[in-house]
Design a protein around this motif. Structure first.
Motif, mmCIF file in Angstrom:
data_model
loop_
_atom_site.group_PDB
_atom_site.id
_atom_site.type_symbol
_atom_site.label_atom_id
_atom_site.label_comp_id
_atom_site.label_asym_id
_atom_site.label_seq_id
_atom_site.Cartn_x
_atom_site.Cartn_y
_atom_site.Cartn_z
ATOM 1 N N LEU A 148 0.809 -1.009 -0.269
ATOM 2 C CA LEU A 148 0.044 0.054 0.039
ATOM 3 C C LEU A 148 0.786 1.271 0.021
ATOM 4 O O LEU A 148 0.325 2.398 -0.401
ATOM 5 C CB LEU A 148 -0.963 0.148 1.213
ATOM 6 C CG LEU A 148 -1.874 -1.133 1.285
ATOM 7 C CD1 LEU A 148 -2.757 -1.096 2.635
ATOM 8 C CD2 LEU A 148 -2.957 -0.828 -0.007
ATOM 9 N N SER A 149 2.231 1.107 0.467
ATOM 10 C CA SER A 149 2.849 2.306 0.443
ATOM 11 C C SER A 149 3.724 2.560 -0.631
ATOM 12 O O SER A 149 4.779 3.461 -0.657
ATOM 13 C CB SER A 149 3.736 2.128 1.793
ATOM 14 O OG SER A 149 3.132 2.043 3.017
ATOM 15 N N GLY A 150 3.623 1.607 -1.622
ATOM 16 C CA GLY A 150 4.227 1.686 -2.816
ATOM 17 C C GLY A 150 3.531 2.547 -4.090
ATOM 18 O O GLY A 150 2.652 3.119 -3.827
ATOM 19 N N PRO A 151 3.962 2.313 -5.442
ATOM 20 C CA PRO A 151 3.246 2.793 -6.113
ATOM 21 C C PRO A 151 1.878 2.674 -6.556
ATOM 22 O O PRO A 151 1.214 1.659 -5.885
ATOM 23 C CB PRO A 151 4.018 2.310 -7.317
ATOM 24 C CG PRO A 151 5.278 2.029 -7.094
ATOM 25 C CD PRO A 151 4.868 1.384 -5.775
ATOM 26 N N VAL A 152 1.043 3.647 -6.915
ATOM 27 C CA VAL A 152 -0.348 3.651 -6.926
ATOM 28 C C VAL A 152 -0.600 2.676 -7.891
ATOM 29 O O VAL A 152 -0.190 2.573 -9.120
ATOM 30 C CB VAL A 152 -1.119 5.039 -7.259
ATOM 31 C CG1 VAL A 152 -2.492 4.763 -7.534
ATOM 32 C CG2 VAL A 152 -0.758 6.035 -6.110
ATOM 33 N N ASP A 153 -1.451 1.737 -7.532
ATOM 34 C CA ASP A 153 -2.312 0.714 -8.444
ATOM 35 C C ASP A 153 -3.707 0.603 -8.116
ATOM 36 O O ASP A 153 -4.358 1.178 -6.979
ATOM 37 C CB ASP A 153 -1.463 -0.561 -8.652
ATOM 38 C CG ASP A 153 -1.511 -1.163 -7.278
ATOM 39 O OD1 ASP A 153 -2.338 -1.177 -6.194
ATOM 40 O OD2 ASP A 153 -0.298 -2.010 -6.841
ATOM 41 N N MET A 154 -4.393 -0.428 -8.844
ATOM 42 C CA MET A 154 -5.803 -0.584 -8.534
ATOM 43 C C MET A 154 -5.985 -1.393 -7.077
ATOM 44 O O MET A 154 -7.101 -0.939 -6.673
ATOM 45 C CB MET A 154 -6.418 -1.395 -9.678
ATOM 46 C CG MET A 154 -6.923 -0.603 -10.811
ATOM 47 S SD MET A 154 -7.746 1.010 -10.584
ATOM 48 C CE MET A 154 -9.068 0.452 -9.699
ATOM 49 N N GLY A 155 -4.901 -1.895 -6.423
ATOM 50 C CA GLY A 155 -5.291 -2.581 -5.311
ATOM 51 C C GLY A 155 -5.536 -1.333 -4.398
ATOM 52 O O GLY A 155 -6.358 -1.450 -3.504
#
Length: 202
Positions: A148-155
């Motif tokens: 969740l702290s990484g790059p924005v994705d659909m998760g």
């Protein structure tokens, strides 16, 4: 393209967040609808026989439905990059399913207490739905914060929309009390322009 929507739906919000992230909100015409399982109302049952939203009418094929199908289509169409390549894709899809599961259980709780006749409501069933949400929140807090702290994705988008719906419909449950790290992540993620632009209002 036409998106059949209701502004408070967390699944519609997922699609709208993707559109804003891609800078393409103007590519879709919003068609407001309303209804529920006991009364489909104006839901687009002719386009989605399941009677659910969102549903995306497109010029090049049948109407798409289920938010995960729509977001995969739009991500491909708009080159949004919100679904990474494998092997990272599998984590993204699991987290998306977790966020969607939170939203689905929360919607079912809402239906049980607001749509079903009072004499047929089941508080135990409502608590069973909340138990699903609580387990999902625990998993996000304990297992998935690094993602969740990484790059924005659909998760991340799905989790953000699911948590936003908890605030909208089940604020009294105070999900943050037992999940401070997830709450801190959500506060930061909610500040994104795409989330601000799609924030629901009761």
């Amino acid at each position: 393209m036409k998106l059949f929507h209701a502004p408070l739906s967390p699944f519609v919000r997922k699609v709208m967040v993707l559109l804003h992230e891609a800078g393409a909100a103007d590519r879709v015409t919003l068609v407001p609808v309303s209804g529920h399982p006991l009364d489909p109302g104006t839901l687009p049952v002719d386009r989605n026989p399941l009677g659910k939203i969102p549903a995306l009418e497109r010029p090049d094929g049948p109407t798409l439905y289920d938010s995960r199908v729509i977001t995969r289509y739009l991500d491909d169409l708009l080159h949004a990059g919100l679904y990474p390549a494998a092997p990272h894709l599998w984590d993204t899809l699991v987290i998306e399913a977790t966020g969607d599961g939170i939203a689905e259980a929360a919607v079912l709780m809402r239906y049980e207490m607001q749509v079903r006749p009072e004499d047929t409501r089941s508080p135990a069933w409502v608590e069973g739905q909340w138990a699903k949400i609580a387990r999902a929140l625990d998993a996000l807090e304990e297992r998935w914060l690094s993602h969740l702290s990484g790059p924005v994705d659909m998760g991340l988008v799905a989790v953000g929309c699911g948590l936003g719906y908890l605030d909208l419909r089940h604020a009294e449950r105070d999900w943050r009390a037992m999940h401070p790290a997830l709450a801190a992540w959500f506060a930061e993620f909610s500040a994104r322009r795409s989330m601000q632009a799609t924030a629901p209002a009761a």
